[in-house]
Design an enzyme around this catalytic site. Structure first.
Site, PDB file in Angstrom:
ATOM      1  N   GLY A 282       0.685  -1.214   0.144  1.00  0.00           N
ATOM      2  CA  GLY A 282       0.085   0.035  -0.150  1.00  0.00           C
ATOM      3  C   GLY A 282       0.972   1.377  -0.057  1.00  0.00           C
ATOM      4  O   GLY A 282       1.879   1.775  -0.754  1.00  0.00           O
ATOM      5  N   SER A 283       0.398   2.183   1.005  1.00  0.00           N
ATOM      6  CA  SER A 283       0.958   3.537   0.794  1.00  0.00           C
ATOM      7  C   SER A 283       2.599   3.774   1.092  1.00  0.00           C
ATOM      8  O   SER A 283       2.864   4.748   1.040  1.00  0.00           O
ATOM      9  CB  SER A 283       0.014   4.374   1.631  1.00  0.00           C
ATOM     10  OG  SER A 283      -1.214   4.555   1.174  1.00  0.00           O
ATOM     11  N   MET A 284       3.073   2.657   1.489  1.00  0.00           N
ATOM     12  CA  MET A 284       4.316   2.764   1.633  1.00  0.00           C
ATOM     13  C   MET A 284       5.157   3.203   0.390  1.00  0.00           C
ATOM     14  O   MET A 284       6.111   3.730   0.398  1.00  0.00           O
ATOM     15  CB  MET A 284       5.099   1.555   2.396  1.00  0.00           C
ATOM     16  CG  MET A 284       4.926   1.625   3.767  1.00  0.00           C
ATOM     17  SD  MET A 284       5.754   0.417   4.842  1.00  0.00           S
ATOM     18  CE  MET A 284       5.187  -0.993   4.332  1.00  0.00           C
ATOM     19  N   PHE A 285       4.570   3.020  -0.752  1.00  0.00           N
ATOM     20  CA  PHE A 285       5.187   2.942  -1.846  1.00  0.00           C
ATOM     21  C   PHE A 285       5.156   4.425  -2.348  1.00  0.00           C
ATOM     22  O   PHE A 285       5.786   5.031  -3.190  1.00  0.00           O
ATOM     23  CB  PHE A 285       4.330   2.375  -3.039  1.00  0.00           C
ATOM     24  CG  PHE A 285       5.039   0.976  -3.334  1.00  0.00           C
ATOM     25  CD1 PHE A 285       5.550   0.752  -4.365  1.00  0.00           C
ATOM     26  CD2 PHE A 285       4.733  -0.391  -2.796  1.00  0.00           C
ATOM     27  CE1 PHE A 285       6.410  -0.476  -4.574  1.00  0.00           C
ATOM     28  CE2 PHE A 285       5.291  -1.518  -2.935  1.00  0.00           C
ATOM     29  CZ  PHE A 285       5.900  -1.278  -3.662  1.00  0.00           C
ATOM     30  N   LYS A 286       4.265   5.244  -1.646  1.00  0.00           N
ATOM     31  CA  LYS A 286       4.381   6.488  -1.696  1.00  0.00           C
ATOM     32  C   LYS A 286       5.739   7.345  -1.289  1.00  0.00           C
ATOM     33  O   LYS A 286       5.819   8.289  -1.848  1.00  0.00           O
ATOM     34  CB  LYS A 286       3.254   7.368  -1.186  1.00  0.00           C
ATOM     35  CG  LYS A 286       1.834   7.042  -1.367  1.00  0.00           C
ATOM     36  CD  LYS A 286       0.560   7.350  -0.440  1.00  0.00           C
ATOM     37  CE  LYS A 286      -0.833   6.915  -1.115  1.00  0.00           C
ATOM     38  NZ  LYS A 286      -1.770   7.129   0.129  1.00  0.00           N
TER      39      LYS A 286
END
Length: 582
Positions: free
Chosen positions: A280-284
């Site tokens: 998820g948002s860790m790829f941001k």
């Protein structure tokens, strides 16, 4: 004439001597023949047992003979942690076997053995004790107490064989890292497998970068998070962001490597390196860094996140929508999917792919253990894939690979390759250079990303990760798990990656909890900020005490320059004093 009597007497004596010699020779011949016959009988019996009966399948099998007679005398080398604490060693232990032909009463013997070894069924023991063979294993690796109890039975058909046995003093604590061996001490997983030849030579111990003290802390806190949120599984990693050394690594549920036969496949599976997940948002972290690095974007750059983004049949929306135009720090702090997708679009498909590839996210990790999973990457990679991959949707990687990529982002931009086995030249802490000094992004971009990650903890979705005095930064991640009918909103992968101290990063900590369920304390939420962030905070607090890291009483919360790009934020003298969410 007077000599004649003497001559007769001499002849008589010589005759007696001759008869005695003949008698002695006869006896010697008889004795020799007896011994020759005996040796021939023994030789015939040996041939019968080893050749004839072996060919007929009677007595020991070929495999059993190899175990007993051909086992190596050299004990397998030790495995130790970075401080020399024993993780795996070899001891001589007794194993129990039986000669069924000598068992006087198989029924009684099986009953008595069943009382000593409750895990062995009576039927199985009885079957082995009444076979026609001459050798059968009953139980490997007995304790001294068990061996004494067997001796008390007084059965001549039971015997013991001394064998080299692998022992794991720390139990399950680092089982997925260390791995395990089979009954013949051949490595089957982890370090035991990948360094099987070297360990089998019984030379110097293999020293791992793991600190068993930190391993204990990580294991405890991941277990606690799983219990509090009634989760299915959990993963944790602690890494030195400059050297890439893995200081701790946990995959739960786990198993006892000394008794792996009792573990199920779910416990044996290594989620830390072999499992790949949408995080998820860790790829941001990566899509934001790509924008700053490749487009030289200023922090004031804005993106319209006032409404969901539609691309064909796909709809991209925010979990907690701000419904407004936001700057880069605001998008990152509020973890906006819409804003991150637009940022990825600005970078472009090729640019984003190249950046992810430079971080090692699109390739299979090269690591010291063989249980490593390949990333799942959109194929074909369409334009919509660029949007979704910007916020971690439709792209999957292993927790260890994720931790290494985050380490690269925060350490000044130097590529980090995870390391587990230590060499003489990096035994001293901090002595190992960054991976060939390969720079993936600039120090400027790395500095901005550290500011943004600190902002997430002070005022964003990761507030629960804050630890006073230690300037923790990080990023939350909450991803729906894919299923047979698409993504399931009720089955989440909730995670948090933390880094500290942000002014000069040293450690990265990742916690991933598989299918957590909200509780009363979390107001029913099971997202990364509620599940993973508090666990990371507790790990940081324990690490600082164990490693003797002093607190910084005058830590800088956030730079003055960054505050101007966040609505409602007021900073005085480098200290964040207020923030009003819009």
């Amino acid at each position: 004439m007077i000599f004649r009597p003497f001559r007769k007497e001499s002849i008589r004596i010589q005759g007696e001597r001759s008869s005695s010699l003949d008698l002695a020779r006869g006896r010697l011949v008889l004795i020799s023949a007896f011994f020759m016959l005996t040796y021939m009988m023994v030789a015939a019996r040996v041939v019968d047992l080893t050749v004839i009966q072996g060919a007929l399948g009677v007595g020991r099998t070929v495999t059993q003979a190899a175990v007993v007679d051909d086992k190596p005398d050299t004990p397998r080398a030790d495995i130790v942690d970075r401080n020399g604490v024993l993780l795996a060693t070899t001891l001589k232990m007794s194993s129990l076997y039986a000669d069924p032909a000598l068992i006087s009463d198989p029924v009684v013997t099986a009953q008595k053995l069943g009382k000593i070894f409750p895990d062995l069924s009576y039927g199985s023991l009885l079957h082995k004790l009444q076979t026609n063979g001459r050798f059968v294993w009953l139980r490997r690796n007995l304790t001294p107490a068990q061996q004494y109890q067997v001796l008390e039975i007084g059965e001549p058909g039971l015997g013991f064989e001394r064998e080299n046995t692998r022992v794991y003093p720390q139990g399950p604590l680092a089982s997925h890292i260390i791995g395990y061996t089979d009954v013949d001490n051949k490595g089957l997983a982890g370090i035991e497998r990948s360094f099987d030849n070297l360990l089998g030579k019984g030379e110097e111990p293999i020293k791992l970068s793991v600190d068993i003290r930190l391993q204990h802390v990580l294991h405890r806190e991941v277990s606690r998070a799983m219990k509090e949120f009634t989760a299915q599984a959990g993963v944790g990693v602690i890494m030195d962001v400059n050297t890439g050394e893995m200081l701790a690594g946990v995959s739960l549920p786990d198993f006892d490597p000394a008794d792996v036969g009792e573990a199920d496949s779910d416990a044996i599976f290594n989620r830390m390196t072999l499992g790949v997940y949408e995080l998820g948002s860790m790829f941001k972290i990566f899509s934001t860094a790509a924008l700053l690095e490749k487009k030289d974007a200023p922090m004031s750059m804005t993106f319209d996140a006032s409404k969901p983004l539609r691309v064909g049949r796909f709809k991209i929306s925010d979990y907690h929508a701000e419904n407004r135009v936001m700057t880069i720090p605001e998008i990152f702090m509020h973890s906006s999917n819409i804003g991150s997708a637009l940022m990825g679009q600005a970078v472009g498909t090729q640019g984003l792919q190249d950046f992810y590839r430079d971080l090692g996210l699109l390739n299979t990790l090269n690591f010291e253990i063989h249980e490593v999973g390949a990333p799942i990457v959109p194929n074909p990679w369409r334009d919509v894939s660029t949007l979704t991959a910007s916020y971690g949707h439709g792209i999957a990687t292993s927790p260890l690979q994720m931790t290494a990529a985050v380490a690269t982002i925060v350490n000044g931009g130097f590529f980090v390759k995870p390391k587990l086995v230590m060499s003489d030249k990096n035994d001293v802490a901090g002595n190992a250079p960054k991976e060939a000094n390969l720079r993936v992004l600039s120090e400027r971009t790395s500095h901005h990303m550290r500011e943004l990650m600190r902002l997430v903890v002070t005022e964003g979705t990761g507030k629960s990760a804050d630890v006073a005095g230690y300037s923790v930064g990080g990023k939350t991640g909450t991803a729906e798990k894919p299923g047979a009918r698409g993504y399931d909103k009720k089955r989440l992968m909730s995670s948090f990656v933390g880094v500290f101290p942000m002014e000069n990063p040293k450690y990265a900590i990742l916690v991933v909890i598989d299918e957590p369920h909200g509780n009363k304390a979390s107001y029913g939420y099971a997202t990364g900020g509620w599940v993973g962030a508090p666990a990371v905070a507790r790990i940081v607090a324990s690490m600082t005490a164990i490693l003797g890291i002093p607190a910084q009483p005058h830590e800088s919360e956030i730079s003055d320059s960054l505050s101007t790009y966040v609505k409602g934020m007021e900073v005085k003298g480098g200290q964040l004093v207020s923030y009003e969410a819009n």
